[in-house]
Design a protein around this motif. Structure first.
Motif, mmCIF file in Angstrom:
data_model
loop_
_atom_site.group_PDB
_atom_site.id
_atom_site.type_symbol
_atom_site.label_atom_id
_atom_site.label_comp_id
_atom_site.label_asym_id
_atom_site.label_seq_id
_atom_site.Cartn_x
_atom_site.Cartn_y
_atom_site.Cartn_z
ATOM 1 N N SER A 168 -14.231 -2.592 -23.327
ATOM 2 C CA SER A 168 -14.356 -2.437 -24.771
ATOM 3 C C SER A 168 -13.308 -3.257 -25.517
ATOM 4 O O SER A 168 -13.597 -3.859 -26.539
ATOM 5 C CB SER A 168 -14.264 -0.971 -25.141
ATOM 6 O OG SER A 168 -13.313 -0.318 -24.362
ATOM 7 N N ARG A 169 -12.102 -3.335 -24.996
ATOM 8 C CA ARG A 169 -11.073 -4.053 -25.748
ATOM 9 C C ARG A 169 -11.330 -5.550 -25.695
ATOM 10 O O ARG A 169 -11.201 -6.252 -26.700
ATOM 11 C CB ARG A 169 -9.693 -3.738 -25.176
ATOM 12 C CG ARG A 169 -8.586 -4.411 -25.946
ATOM 13 C CD ARG A 169 -7.261 -3.776 -25.617
ATOM 14 N NE ARG A 169 -6.171 -4.536 -26.184
ATOM 15 C CZ ARG A 169 -5.558 -5.527 -25.554
ATOM 16 N NH1 ARG A 169 -5.970 -5.883 -24.361
ATOM 17 N NH2 ARG A 169 -4.562 -6.171 -26.116
ATOM 18 N N GLN A 170 -11.704 -6.024 -24.526
ATOM 19 C CA GLN A 170 -11.987 -7.440 -24.370
ATOM 20 C C GLN A 170 -13.095 -7.856 -25.337
ATOM 21 O O GLN A 170 -12.973 -8.862 -26.049
ATOM 22 C CB GLN A 170 -12.423 -7.677 -22.916
ATOM 23 C CG GLN A 170 -12.623 -9.119 -22.535
ATOM 24 C CD GLN A 170 -11.339 -9.905 -22.603
ATOM 25 O OE1 GLN A 170 -10.264 -9.329 -22.532
ATOM 26 N NE2 GLN A 170 -11.461 -11.208 -22.782
ATOM 27 N N ALA A 171 -14.169 -7.065 -25.375
ATOM 28 C CA ALA A 171 -15.279 -7.383 -26.262
ATOM 29 C C ALA A 171 -14.817 -7.374 -27.714
ATOM 30 O O ALA A 171 -15.188 -8.250 -28.502
ATOM 31 C CB ALA A 171 -16.414 -6.385 -26.046
ATOM 32 N N ALA A 172 -14.000 -6.396 -28.067
ATOM 33 C CA ALA A 172 -13.534 -6.296 -29.449
ATOM 34 C C ALA A 172 -12.687 -7.515 -29.818
ATOM 35 O O ALA A 172 -12.858 -8.107 -30.890
ATOM 36 C CB ALA A 172 -12.728 -5.013 -29.636
ATOM 37 N N LEU A 173 -11.810 -7.899 -28.919
ATOM 38 C CA LEU A 173 -10.946 -9.051 -29.194
ATOM 39 C C LEU A 173 -11.761 -10.315 -29.409
ATOM 40 O O LEU A 173 -11.550 -11.052 -30.374
ATOM 41 C CB LEU A 173 -9.987 -9.261 -28.024
ATOM 42 C CG LEU A 173 -8.682 -8.474 -28.069
ATOM 43 C CD1 LEU A 173 -7.913 -8.660 -26.774
ATOM 44 C CD2 LEU A 173 -7.829 -8.912 -29.242
ATOM 45 N N GLU A 174 -12.712 -10.533 -28.512
ATOM 46 C CA GLU A 174 -13.537 -11.733 -28.634
ATOM 47 C C GLU A 174 -14.317 -11.719 -29.948
ATOM 48 O O GLU A 174 -14.483 -12.751 -30.594
ATOM 49 C CB GLU A 174 -14.515 -11.836 -27.459
ATOM 50 C CG GLU A 174 -13.855 -12.052 -26.114
ATOM 51 C CD GLU A 174 -13.349 -13.476 -25.939
ATOM 52 O OE1 GLU A 174 -13.856 -14.369 -26.629
ATOM 53 O OE2 GLU A 174 -12.433 -13.679 -25.116
ATOM 54 N N THR A 175 -14.779 -10.539 -30.326
ATOM 55 C CA THR A 175 -15.535 -10.434 -31.564
ATOM 56 C C THR A 175 -14.670 -10.816 -32.760
ATOM 57 O O THR A 175 -15.101 -11.553 -33.646
ATOM 58 C CB THR A 175 -16.071 -9.008 -31.740
ATOM 59 O OG1 THR A 175 -16.678 -8.613 -30.522
ATOM 60 C CG2 THR A 175 -17.067 -8.931 -32.862
ATOM 61 N N VAL A 176 -13.451 -10.311 -32.798
ATOM 62 C CA VAL A 176 -12.576 -10.640 -33.917
ATOM 63 C C VAL A 176 -12.354 -12.149 -33.991
ATOM 64 O O VAL A 176 -12.425 -12.756 -35.056
ATOM 65 C CB VAL A 176 -11.220 -9.923 -33.786
ATOM 66 C CG1 VAL A 176 -10.334 -10.287 -34.952
ATOM 67 C CG2 VAL A 176 -11.410 -8.444 -33.748
ATOM 68 N N LEU A 177 -12.115 -12.741 -32.843
ATOM 69 C CA LEU A 177 -11.845 -14.182 -32.833
ATOM 70 C C LEU A 177 -13.040 -14.961 -33.368
ATOM 71 O O LEU A 177 -12.891 -15.905 -34.149
ATOM 72 C CB LEU A 177 -11.503 -14.635 -31.411
ATOM 73 C CG LEU A 177 -10.169 -14.100 -30.885
ATOM 74 C CD1 LEU A 177 -9.978 -14.483 -29.434
ATOM 75 C CD2 LEU A 177 -9.016 -14.614 -31.728
ATOM 76 N N VAL A 178 -14.224 -14.529 -32.951
ATOM 77 C CA VAL A 178 -15.418 -15.234 -33.419
ATOM 78 C C VAL A 178 -15.608 -15.014 -34.916
ATOM 79 O O VAL A 178 -15.904 -15.948 -35.666
ATOM 80 C CB VAL A 178 -16.654 -14.768 -32.625
ATOM 81 C CG1 VAL A 178 -17.921 -15.215 -33.317
ATOM 82 C CG2 VAL A 178 -16.608 -15.323 -31.225
#
Lengths: 876, 372
Positions: free
Chosen positions: B29-39
């Motif tokens: 969940s954290r990895q996905a969240a981080l990538e989402t913010v970056l995008v």
């Protein structure tokens, strides 16, 4: 930061910024899906409502492939259109897909590979897959392993991806499989033997030098061939060179592994986690569909990452229903487990659907029963119809109450009349509308013409068709294949073997069990079953003795003896041929390379061991030297001239074995009386040309053959051998004193004193022991684990040390740490125990027959040695 | 600008992330969240808009693509909602809408009852207003608004990013208040949040952790390794003995994949077993999770597929050919644990009972973003 996600992605896929290329062989080169593939290439058949090509693309995209070449032949424009319209051709996917249409004369994967070669599209290592692949394997990982291996071993040209499964797994093709012989440590594929399901294969042969060269081998008959190969650039060129390679496995892999000229190796990558299988036939179509539905391909499952882009909802029992609420399920219909239902499909009252895949916009009539059925898009199944274990194409109409029993293939747009009863394994396609149109189609190319002629044949046999397919039908019934009409087909495509690849065919009446099952048991269990292994090796040695099998590079005297017996006639012919060829080369001044090629070809033609070639070459070189009696310096100059010019040929004939070279030289000189004096000078010259190293001379000198063992005592040959051997001893002596100028002077008085020469070997062994002992000591100091290597280096014949030896060295380790004083003594004890315990352990691994012989007696001393080290520990 | 199919700015980044999410190359969940913010940051920085509505449409479009790609990574949607929420907030404070924004964050139950859904009004209100500094829909220079507000918005996104980056520390801040000396704690799976929490407590407290091995992923093994490496006395037990040892356990600490609006949670498989066993022994169940896991959904337990069924190979080997044909193997990755089984959620935003999760969600996201 922003571009991080994309560029980072690329980086971990292809290190060194290389674009990872993939080649898809989109054509199947066989007709197993006929008549479904009439008017449509196989790679565009849907499986779980996405075309096979989409699944293949997704598998490759998952692995980070950036450039894909799709090799298509039949219906190439359809494939091209499908690629153009698919989501893969959008720039955002990061994929570059290039369809390549090959000539119509492409009839095998081999032809396609040659085509790839002529297109010159491959720039680096690439992934070769078939257009019917379903996989979630991390191919990038395989590529990484492959590249790493290539860095150290340029000859590892290919890595095949295989998956472990049982021998009888549903996804594993029974009709077309292979026996893999692997080295379990390096995963090198040592031998590959294609196997067909029928007639049952009862034995497999493998060259016996595999057992000599590899202490451990695995014989595996439980691999699914995923048809994913990571190939290096030279693979297409190898296909180009060998114009008769057709199939990648049966011809190419088999050919590369059995050829001792190519000196290439093939490796296997055994997939531990991940799924990969190809849809090679209708049976595997069924199996792969089931695997997808039961989620073995996760995350490539219908509800998660459907390659066709459809959205499915996953319900209990692995039922997948299209998500957009367009599916209409009657309240009374029954949907069983492992079922996929495409969007806009209607299932009417009381219909029951089990373990089936239904395409989009289908209608299933009231009370219809579908079991293990695969229904493509826009198909109508009439009321009360029963479809079992069959594949039904797109836009098909099945009349009310008609029965489609297992194994049927119904092509696109067929209409089957009401209450028709198809026979099992019926194949049905649509009648062609009118002749002129068909002729127009035919002009498209060979393949269409091909199918035309086939259709005509089918059309000719339609007498009883009407009763089978019912009235109001537009269908053609294809004749059932019979076992008689496959003379022209190879064994894979024969009728009985095809039955093993047919959907719904249990093939229980075929004779597969008798001989086949016993062998297959021993084949799969050989890892633990020594007797089975033994049996295999025995059969292989038997074949190599009876026929000219390619067990060539074996220096041991006995094998060459076998060869002499078996192919004496071929050899005499070979000898004269070689002599002529060399004569020509010498006379016309060919380059060394050209001469080498000629020799290689000759050797292939008459199938003789490498040693014969070496004998011939060395012999020819020696005979070439003009004798200059009396003038030592002139003689030396002559020899130097010849050896400098032709010496390199010795190493170019297909294998480098300097020890054998010296031996051959010795025998040749000893046999040809007048040239006996030349031995020393030629040897010295070879040494100066770096064709023979100091160690090689030592090794030769230590070998029993050099001393003339096995030669009839009292003969002139033995006398000559002994002289040569003495010269060798002298040479070694001089190496030790490192005074080379003198050596040449002295060796001229070749007939001189044998006494010092005879003393030399006696003095030699202790010196060697000293050396190895000092090695041990240094190893001891650097750590006990190192001592595992010591036996291997000191005595090349010792089996490779294994886990047990390290455990034994651990037992004595505490003593070492306690007392520095007794270290050296213990060290030598430990060394002995380590080595001997290895051989005691060897029988557990059934692969080193040599080790087993020595095992029984050596177990006791090993124990004693261990005890003695214990005692010394107590003394402290 | 209507939501037309013209490519979203930063289209390529979005599509790359979509592909990765679909292929499960980004998990957790954290990895996905981080990538989402970056995008999303990339999307915003490249976006062209002349009023805030256009920007919001763009972000929602990108968010929708991401969520559709992988509905089971709930944090993707949550992050998109969070970013939208922060952007609106920054916008409102930037254009200085006086009355509603000042009381924006002060939420109490009583106010809630009185005002109903205040968010609707506040969002609707500022649309017509313009200020001197930031002029929306400027016909002369359509980009002026974007130029003016982008730095502020980037800051808002940076806040979300910072929060994600510090989430472990903030969750484990209060660890020593929850874990006392000589306690026996049971945990399951390998949640980074729980690991950080336990390690942080380990600095001051001397306690014992029992880790269930969490078949079939066996992530408990990693957890036990990590904890014992940090000097915490650790036991590793099979899942089947959870009930048997429950009588000795003082507290259960669970990680979460997503916290649902009803106070339930989606957590690694085996969590339901542990929570139910805890209920039988009245052992308190504590859930450690970052705020980004709060998900404005509550009906997931109806959704069979939401448990994310992985491939069966870890349960039954593929090489068991005959068995594979005859047995249907299911391997759910997550469990749904109902709110009645949980005692408290420890988040980076304080400790909350399951009954007030809905309120946290109301505070964190805007109502009209629930459906992207």
């Amino acid at each position: 930061m922003p571009p991080k996600s994309s560029s980072g992605n690329e980086k971990d896929i292809a290190e060194e910024d290389e674009v990872l290329q993939a080649v898809i062989l989109a054509d199947s080169f066989n007709k197993r899906f006929k008549p479904l593939t009439v008017g449509k290439p196989r790679c565009l058949l849907p499986i779980c409502n996405a075309t096979l090509l989409d699944w293949t693309f997704e598998s490759l995209a998952l692995a980070g492939v950036q450039e894909i070449f799709v090799i298509c032949r039949s219906y190439a424009d359809q494939v091209k259109a499908a690629i153009r319209d698919s989501k893969w051709s959008k720039p955002s996917t990061g994929l570059k897909i290039v369809p390549i249409v090959t000539a119509k004369e492409t009839f095998s994967p081999g032809d396609a590979m040659r085509d790839i070669y002529t297109h010159q599209i491959i720039t680096s290592d690439f992934v070769l897959v078939t257009g019917d692949l379903v996989s979630n394997v991390r191919i990038d990982e395989v590529v990484r392993v492959h590249k790493e291996r290539r860095r150290t071993n340029k000859d590892a040209i290919m890595t095949m991806v295989v998956k472990e499964s049982g021998a009888t797994h549903r996804t594993r093709s029974r009709g077309e499989s292979g026996v893999y012989v692997l080295d379990p440590n390096t995963h090198e594929c040592l031998h590959y033997e294609p196997v067909v399901g029928y007639p049952a294969t009862s034995r497999v042969t493998m060259p016996r030098e595999i057992l000599a060269e590899h202490p451990e081998v695995e014989v595996r008959y439980d691999f699914i061939d995923c048809s994913i190969d990571v190939c290096s650039v030279e693979v297409p060129s190898l296909f180009q060179d060998n114009f008769d390679y057709g199939d990648i496995r049966r011809d190419f892999v088999y050919g590369v592994l059995t050829s001792d000229l190519l000196m290439k190796s093939v490796h296997c990558y055994v997939v531990k986690d991940g799924y990969a299988a190809r849809v090679a036939d209708t049976r595997s179509y069924d199996a792969v569909s089931k695997d997808i539905l039961s989620r073995w391909t996760f995350p490539l499952v219908p509800d998660d990452n459907h390659p066709g882009g459809h959205q499915y909802e996953h319900l209990r029992g692995n039922k997948y229903i299209a998500k957009d609420n367009s599916v209409s399920l009657s309240r009374t219909c029954k949907i069983g487990n492992n079922t996929l239902i495409g969007s806009h499909t209607t299932i009417s009252a009381n219909a029951s659907v089990h373990a089936s895949v239904i395409g989009q916009r289908c209608t299933i009539g009231p009370g219809a029963i579908l079991r293990d059925a695969y229904i493509f898009d826009d198909t109508h199944v009439g009321a009360g119809a029963v479809v079992e274990g069959s594949i039904v194409g797109a836009r098909v109409t099945l009349g009310d109450g008609c029965r489609v029993p297992r194994g049927c293939l119904i092509a696109d747009s067929v209409a089957i009349g009401a209450n028709a009863k198809l026979r099992k394994f019926e194949r049905v396609s649509k009648k062609r509308e009118a002749r002129p149109q068909a002729a127009g189609d035919g002009s498209d190319g060979d393949d269409e013409e091909d199918s035309d002629s086939e259709l005509e044949e089918v059309e000719a046999n339609q007498e009883d068709a009407a009763q089978i397919i019912g009235r109001d039908s537009n269908a053609l019934v294809w004749p059932h294949p019979s076992p008689d009409d496959d003379e022209e087909l190879d064994e894979r495509e024969s009728f009985y073997n095809q039955r093993l690849m047919r959907i719904g065919d249990t093939a229980s009446d075929l004779e597969l069990s008798d001989g086949g099952s016993t062998t297959s048991a021993s084949e799969t269990e050989t890892e633990s079953d020594f007797s089975g292994m033994h049996g295999l090796s025995r059969t292989s040695s038997a074949t190599s003795a009876s026929g000219p099998l390619s067990s060539a590079v074996d220096p041991s005297a006995e094998t060459s003896a076998i060869h002499t017996l078996s192919s004496a006639a071929a050899e005499t012919e070979f000898r004269s041929e070689v002599a002529q060829s060399l004569e020509r080369a010498f006379a016309e001044g060919h380059s060394v390379d050209n001469a080498a090629v000629e020799l290689k070809t000759l050797r292939m033609a008459s199938n003789v061991p490498l040693r014969r070639v070496r004998e011939a070459v060395v012999g020819a070189i020696v005979d070439r030297v003009p004798l200059v009696p009396g003038d030592a310096a002139a003689q030396r100059a002559e020899i130097a001239k010849i050896v400098r010019r032709w010496g390199p040929l010795v190493d170019k004939i297909g294998g480098v074995d300097p020890v054998e070279t010296v031996e051959v030289l010795q025998y040749h000189c000893a046999a040809a009386g007048p040239r006996l004096p030349l031995f020393a000078q030629v040897l010295a010259q070879l040494y100066q040309q770096d064709l023979v190293e100091e160690e090689d001379i030592r090794a030769w000198h230590a070998s029993p053959a050099a001393r003339g063992e096995g030669v009839k005592p009292g003969s002139a040959l033995l006398e000559g051998l002994k002289k040569c051997w003495a010269i060798g001893a002298k040479m070694i002596e001089q190496f030790e004193s490192e005074e080379e100028e003198e050596s040449e002077e002295e060796s001229e008085e070749e007939s001189a004193d044998e006494k010092p020469a005879r003393e030399a070997p006696a003095a030699k062994p202790p010196a060697k022991e000293d050396e190895s002992e000092s090695e041990e000591e240094s190893d001891e100091e650097s750590g006990s684990e190192e001592s595992e290597d010591a036996p291997a280096t000191a005595k090349p014949t010792a089996p490779k040390a294994a886990a047990v030896s390290s455990s034994s060295s651990q037992t004595s380790k505490p003593a070492q740490t306690e007392s520095e004083d007794s270290e050296t003594d213990e060290g030598s004890d430990e060394f002995v125990s380590g080595e001997e315990e290895v051989s005691a352990e060897a029988p557990a691994k059934p692969t080193t027959p040599a080790a087993t012989v020595s095992s029984a007696p050596s177990a006791a001393p090993a124990k004693a040695a261990a005890e003695s080290s214990d005692e010394s520990e107590e003394d402290e | 600008m209507a939501p037309d199919p013209t490519p979203i700015p930063g289209h390529k980044a979005v599509e790359t992330l979509v592909a990765k999410l679909r292929r499960r190359q980004i998990v957790g969940s954290r990895q996905a969240a981080l990538e989402t913010v970056l995008v999303l940051r990339q999307v915003v920085s490249k976006a062209r808009f002349s009023n805030i509505q256009q920007l919001i449409v763009i972000i929602r479009e990108a968010g929708r693509r991401l969520v559709e790609a992988q509905p089971k990574e709930h944090t993707v949607g949550n992050t998109v909602r969070r970013v939208l929420h922060n952007i609106r907030e920054e916008y409102h404070s930037a254009v200085k809408v006086s009355a509603p924004t000042s009381s924006r964050n002060v939420y109490t139950i009583s106010k809630f009852v009185l005002q109903g859904q205040p968010r609707k009004q506040t969002v609707g209100a500022p649309k017509s207003e313009t200020t001197a500094t930031l002029k929306e829909d400027d016909p002369d220079d359509p980009d002026s608004f974007a130029r003016g507000i982008k730095p502020i918005l980037m800051e808002a996104i940076q806040d979300v990013l910072d929060e994600l980056e510090t989430v472990y520390d903030n969750v484990s801040k209060t660890a020593k208040d929850h874990i006392h000396s000589d306690e026996i704690i049971l945990t399951i799976g390998h949640s980074r949040t729980v690991e950080a929490f336990l390690k942080s407590a380990g600095h001051t407290r001397n306690y014992t952790v029992i880790v269930a091995e969490t078949a079939p992923s066996y992530s408990g093994h990693d957890m036990a390794r990590a904890l014992s490496a940090a000097g915490i006395s650790t036991f590793l037990v099979p899942d089947s003995s959870i009930y048997a040892i429950m009588s000795r356990v003082n507290k259960i600490i669970l990680g979460a994949h997503a916290i649902l609006a009803n106070g339930g949670l989606v957590a690694i498989t085996g969590s339901l077993l542990a929570a139910t066993a805890a209920r039988a022994h009245s052992t308190p169940v504590v859930v450690c999770a970052g705020q980004f896991k709060l998900t404005p959904l509550w009906n997931l337990y109806h959704d069979y597929g939401a448990l994310d069924f992985a491939d069966p190979s870890s349960v039954l080997g593929f090489e068991e050919g005959k068995l594979v044909e005859r047995v249907d193997v299911v391997n759910p990755y997550y469990d749904y644990v109902g709110p009645e089984l949980v005692d408290v959620f420890i988040t980076n935003d304080g400790d909350h009972p399951p009954s007030s999760v809905y309120r946290l969600i109301k505070e964190t996201y805007d109502d009209d973003d629930h459906e992207l």
